[in-house]
Every structure is written in C-alpha cells, then in structure tokens.
Design a protein around this motif. Structure first.
Motif, PDB file in Angstrom:
ATOM      1  N   GLU A   1       3.481  25.004  52.887  1.00 27.13           N
ATOM      2  CA  GLU A   1       4.342  25.299  54.040  1.00 27.13           C
ATOM      3  C   GLU A   1       3.720  26.467  54.811  1.00 27.13           C
ATOM      4  OE1 GLU A   1       8.807  27.060  55.039  1.00 27.13           O
ATOM      5  OE2 GLU A   1       8.245  26.578  52.966  1.00 27.13           O
ATOM      6  N   VAL A   2       3.535  26.282  56.101  1.00 29.54           N
ATOM      7  CA  VAL A   2       2.944  27.326  56.932  1.00 29.54           C
ATOM      8  C   VAL A   2       4.074  28.172  57.519  1.00 29.54           C
ATOM      9  CG1 VAL A   2       1.488  27.842  58.918  1.00 29.54           C
ATOM     10  CG2 VAL A   2       0.978  25.857  57.471  1.00 29.54           C
ATOM     11  N   MET A   3       4.205  29.397  57.034  1.00 32.66           N
ATOM     12  CA  MET A   3       5.233  30.304  57.534  1.00 32.66           C
ATOM     13  C   MET A   3       4.715  31.106  58.730  1.00 32.66           C
ATOM     14  SD  MET A   3       7.130  31.528  54.057  1.00 32.66           S
ATOM     15  CE  MET A   3       8.685  31.660  54.936  1.00 32.66           C
ATOM     16  N   TYR A   4       3.411  31.339  58.734  1.00 30.03           N
ATOM     17  CA  TYR A   4       2.746  31.865  59.924  1.00 30.03           C
ATOM     18  C   TYR A   4       1.316  31.350  59.931  1.00 30.03           C
ATOM     19  CZ  TYR A   4       0.285  34.785  63.210  1.00 30.03           C
ATOM     20  OH  TYR A   4      -0.503  35.194  64.251  1.00 30.03           O
ATOM     21  N   SER A   5       0.897  30.805  61.051  1.00 29.51           N
ATOM     22  CA  SER A   5      -0.460  30.265  61.181  1.00 29.51           C
ATOM     23  C   SER A   5      -1.302  31.201  62.028  1.00 29.51           C
ATOM     24  CB  SER A   5      -0.423  28.876  61.826  1.00 29.51           C
ATOM     25  OG  SER A   5      -1.735  28.411  62.077  1.00 29.51           O
ATOM     26  N   SER A   6      -2.429  31.631  61.466  1.00 35.31           N
ATOM     27  CA  SER A   6      -3.338  32.482  62.231  1.00 35.31           C
ATOM     28  C   SER A   6      -3.983  31.671  63.343  1.00 35.31           C
ATOM     29  CB  SER A   6      -4.420  33.066  61.316  1.00 35.31           C
ATOM     30  OG  SER A   6      -5.231  32.031  60.804  1.00 35.31           O
ATOM     31  N   SER A   7      -4.488  32.342  64.335  1.00 34.08           N
ATOM     32  CA  SER A   7      -5.099  31.651  65.478  1.00 34.08           C
ATOM     33  C   SER A   7      -6.377  30.916  65.098  1.00 34.08           C
ATOM     34  CB  SER A   7      -5.396  32.660  66.594  1.00 34.08           C
ATOM     35  OG  SER A   7      -6.284  33.679  66.110  1.00 34.08           O
TER      36      SER A   7
ATOM     37  N   VAL B   1     -11.138  29.459  59.409  1.00 36.47           N
ATOM     38  CA  VAL B   1     -11.224  30.279  58.189  1.00 36.47           C
ATOM     39  C   VAL B   1     -11.824  29.442  57.070  1.00 36.47           C
ATOM     40  CG1 VAL B   1      -9.920  31.520  56.423  1.00 36.47           C
ATOM     41  CG2 VAL B   1      -9.264  31.720  58.830  1.00 36.47           C
ATOM     42  N   LYS B   2     -12.877  29.960  56.441  1.00 36.60           N
ATOM     43  CA  LYS B   2     -13.604  29.207  55.414  1.00 36.60           C
ATOM     44  C   LYS B   2     -13.287  29.728  54.009  1.00 36.60           C
ATOM     45  CE  LYS B   2     -17.459  28.265  58.569  1.00 36.60           C
ATOM     46  NZ  LYS B   2     -18.902  28.471  58.829  1.00 36.60           N
ATOM     47  N   ILE B   3     -12.923  28.808  53.139  1.00 37.30           N
ATOM     48  CA  ILE B   3     -12.720  29.130  51.725  1.00 37.30           C
ATOM     49  C   ILE B   3     -13.942  28.609  50.978  1.00 37.30           C
ATOM     50  CG2 ILE B   3     -11.201  28.903  49.728  1.00 37.30           C
ATOM     51  CD1 ILE B   3      -9.859  30.192  52.158  1.00 37.30           C
ATOM     52  N   ASN B   4     -14.733  29.514  50.403  1.00 38.29           N
ATOM     53  CA  ASN B   4     -15.978  29.083  49.746  1.00 38.29           C
ATOM     54  C   ASN B   4     -16.053  29.489  48.276  1.00 38.29           C
ATOM     55  OD1 ASN B   4     -16.434  31.826  49.992  1.00 38.29           O
ATOM     56  ND2 ASN B   4     -17.858  31.613  51.713  1.00 38.29           N
ATOM     57  N   LYS B   5     -14.908  29.897  47.718  1.00 44.46           N
ATOM     58  CA  LYS B   5     -14.866  30.226  46.292  1.00 44.46           C
ATOM     59  C   LYS B   5     -13.615  29.629  45.682  1.00 44.46           C
ATOM     60  CE  LYS B   5     -17.420  34.606  46.409  1.00 44.46           C
ATOM     61  NZ  LYS B   5     -17.371  36.053  46.093  1.00 44.46           N
ATOM     62  N   SER B   6     -13.761  29.070  44.495  1.00 43.78           N
ATOM     63  CA  SER B   6     -12.603  28.458  43.827  1.00 43.78           C
ATOM     64  C   SER B   6     -11.889  29.500  42.974  1.00 43.78           C
ATOM     65  CB  SER B   6     -13.043  27.265  42.972  1.00 43.78           C
ATOM     66  OG  SER B   6     -13.980  27.679  41.997  1.00 43.78           O
ATOM     67  N   ASP B   7     -11.616  30.634  43.594  1.00 42.84           N
ATOM     68  CA  ASP B   7     -10.938  31.728  42.901  1.00 42.84           C
ATOM     69  C   ASP B   7      -9.695  32.130  43.688  1.00 42.84           C
ATOM     70  OD1 ASP B   7     -12.797  32.091  40.781  1.00 42.84           O
ATOM     71  OD2 ASP B   7     -14.140  33.127  42.162  1.00 42.84           O
ATOM     72  N   VAL B   8      -8.774  32.775  43.017  1.00 40.33           N
ATOM     73  CA  VAL B   8      -7.569  33.285  43.658  1.00 40.33           C
ATOM     74  C   VAL B   8      -7.290  34.670  43.088  1.00 40.33           C
ATOM     75  CG1 VAL B   8      -6.032  32.230  41.944  1.00 40.33           C
ATOM     76  CG2 VAL B   8      -5.166  32.727  44.230  1.00 40.33           C
ATOM     77  N   ASN B   9      -6.692  35.521  43.883  1.00 36.08           N
ATOM     78  CA  ASN B   9      -6.388  36.881  43.428  1.00 36.08           C
ATOM     79  C   ASN B   9      -4.881  37.115  43.469  1.00 36.08           C
ATOM     80  OD1 ASN B   9      -7.186  39.665  42.699  1.00 36.08           O
ATOM     81  ND2 ASN B   9      -6.228  40.167  44.669  1.00 36.08           N
ATOM     82  N   ARG B  10      -4.344  37.628  42.358  1.00 39.14           N
ATOM     83  CA  ARG B  10      -2.947  38.052  42.335  1.00 39.14           C
ATOM     84  C   ARG B  10      -2.942  39.574  42.525  1.00 39.14           C
ATOM     85  NH1 ARG B  10       0.501  35.160  37.660  1.00 39.14           N
ATOM     86  NH2 ARG B  10       2.134  36.169  38.922  1.00 39.14           N
TER      87      ARG B  10
END
Length: 313
Positions: A16-22, A27-36
């Motif tokens: 769900e997009v609560m706010y979409s950046s312009s 925007v590129k995601i190039n790592k299969s990592d996530v940060n908490r």
C-alpha cells in the motif's frame, strides 16, 4: 538485471502506497537486504545502513509510541534526513503523523504491508534474490520430464520443438519454447519463458499453438530447475558417437556445471523416447548408480577372472 525499481517492488509485493515519492519509478533497489532501524530510533546513527529499505515492525512502533513526542519527532526527522530508498511499515500499523510529514518533506516513499514483519522480510528477500540473480537467455526448449528440467538445444530446424511436443503428448510438461530465460539462484539454475510467449510453441508447417489450451494446464509449467542439457544435432555418418557413456560431459551455465548429452537425430529415430531414457538414466546417476560404470566393472572383473583361471590351468 542488477536492480529492481521501487515501483516494480510495490507492485510485486502488493504494498500500500501511503506516500509516493516523485521518483518512485527511478529509485533502484540493488540489494536483497532490509534494515530494521531500532538502534537509529533509539538515537544511534553510526553505521546506519541507509541504502537499504527501512522496515518498521511491531517492536519499533511500540518503542516509538513509548517516547515523548518531541524525541520521537527528532529521531524520525533524523532518520528521514538520510538518502533512504523507502520506508515500509508492517502489520498494517498506523504510522505516526510525523512519519508521513517527513516522508513528504524529504520526498521518500512510505509504504505499508499487512504481513507480519518476519513474513514480509521473507517475501522481500526471496523476491529480490530471484529478481537480482544473474541471468542469461538461450535459444532452446525447456521441458519437465519425470520431474527433471531438461534443456534442449541445437541448430534451428533440428527438431527441438517437435521433440518437445511429443514429450508433452507422453505426459510431460512444457516450460519454454524457443527462448529460455535462465537465472542462477544460489547454487541452482532455473529456467522460464518470457511472459509474452509463455505456453506458446512454434511448429513448422502449423505455426503458433497454445499448449495450455490444446493439452490443459497439466501440460505446462511456469519454471523449472535445469538438471540436464541435451544437444540435438543432425546425424553425421563420419562422426563417432558415444556408445558407452563413461565420458561425462557438462555444460557451464552461469558458473554451474550441468550434465550434458549430445544426441544425433535422423529419420526413424524416436528422439522423445531417447530423451525419456536419458532423463531416467541421469536420475540414476544423481542417486549414485552409473550403468556404464557398473558394466565396465563387471567386464573388468570377468577379464581378471579369466586371467586367473588361465594361470591356474
């Protein structure tokens, strides 16, 4: 591909997009990592992995809820001051007002998922591992035979599609015809068809046929691991083909060695049946039994036995 756009990730994981950046499409995601960002929300920003997606889960949300409003606002603002690709909040939690405020101020996409934190992390990593995996495209046909992925390659017109069609009639399944997209995921390689031509097959003299409509959903499969490569080639009378099978051949696909066979094709030869036998035989090898080696050992034992009997005489 070496990246996935944020908009594609949103679509793939049904976020769900609560706010979409312009620049959500850029925007590129190039790592299969996530940060908490638990430590960051506690005020420690050294070694902040800001280049990863930031995931707010139950623990982070309740911790923020326990803070005085001014401190929560200060730490949220500092987190958004870094060039983070996006923030995701899990479990359908309601974001704090300042989160949306600073997301808009810094033009950072703010997303939400109904999944639990652990479930979402698994979905995200599995998706990105596959999407970012090394990939090649080869000309050939991929079929599932007896539960094993068999990649048929060879010159144009050698009969790859016709052989695959006969295999389908025998109860096996089509994965891809003509163009096979292959990805390496960890130590496995798996192939699929481009979305545009999935489940379609070209048969010379007939044209394009839809295998799923002709033979049903049980005749097709979206992807399969590749366990065996079979190269079909026109029979060459001057070439000596392997008749024993002691010499092991391999195809190198994205750094993975896959067993390979070369099967000559000529009129009257039942290529589909030979491929079935080759697949069963390859499965036996994977289970530790090699018929050629077994016969070779028997022959050697028989020779030794006869030599011993001769010496005794």
């Amino acid at each position: 591909m070496d990246y996935v756009t944020l908009s594609k990730l949103v679509e793939a994981l049904d976020l769900e997009v609560m706010y979409s950046s312009s620049d959500i499409d850029e925007v590129k995601i190039n790592k299969s990592d996530v940060n908490r960002p638990g430590l960051q929300l506690a005020g420690y920003f050294d070694h902040f992995a800001h280049e990863r997606l930031q995931l707010i889960g139950n623990v982070e949300w309740y911790y923020l809820n326990s803070l005085p409003e001014d401190i929560r606002r200060e730490r949220t603002e500092k987190m958004f001051s870094y060039p983070i690709p996006a923030v995701v909040i899990s479990r359908g939690l309601e974001p704090f007002p300042e989160m949306i405020e600073f997301a808009k101020k810094r033009d950072v996409s703010f997303l939400r998922t109904e999944h639990s934190t652990t479930k979402f992390i698994n979905l995200l990593i599995n998706y990105l591992d596959y999407a970012l995996a090394p990939e090649i495209t080869v000309h050939g046909v991929l079929v599932e035979v007896y539960g094993m992925g068999v990649l048929l390659i060879g010159q144009s017109g050698v009969g790859k599609s016709e052989t695959a069609l006969e295999l389908i009639k025998r109860g096996h399944r089509l994965v891809a015809d003509d163009t096979v997209e292959i990805k390496r995921v960890e130590d496995d390689i798996r192939g699929t068809a481009p979305e545009l031509i999935r489940h379609f097959m070209e048969i010379r003299g007939i044209g394009i046929v839809d295998i799923e409509r002709l033979y049903g959903v049980s005749a097709v499969k979206n992807w399969e691991f590749i366990d065996l490569v079979i190269e079909l080639e026109f029979w060459d009378e001057e070439k000596e083909y392997d008749r024993i099978g002691l010499d092991e051949r391999y195809a190198n696909i994205l750094g993975i060695k896959v067993p390979k066979l070369v099967i000559p094709v000529r009129p009257g030869r039942n290529t589909a049946m030979i491929i079935e036998v080759a697949t069963r035989n390859n499965r036996q090898k994977m289970l530790g039994y090699n018929a050629a080696k077994a016969l070779d050992n028997k022959v050697k034992k028989e020779i030794k036995k006869r030599k011993r009997e001769k010496q005794e005489d």
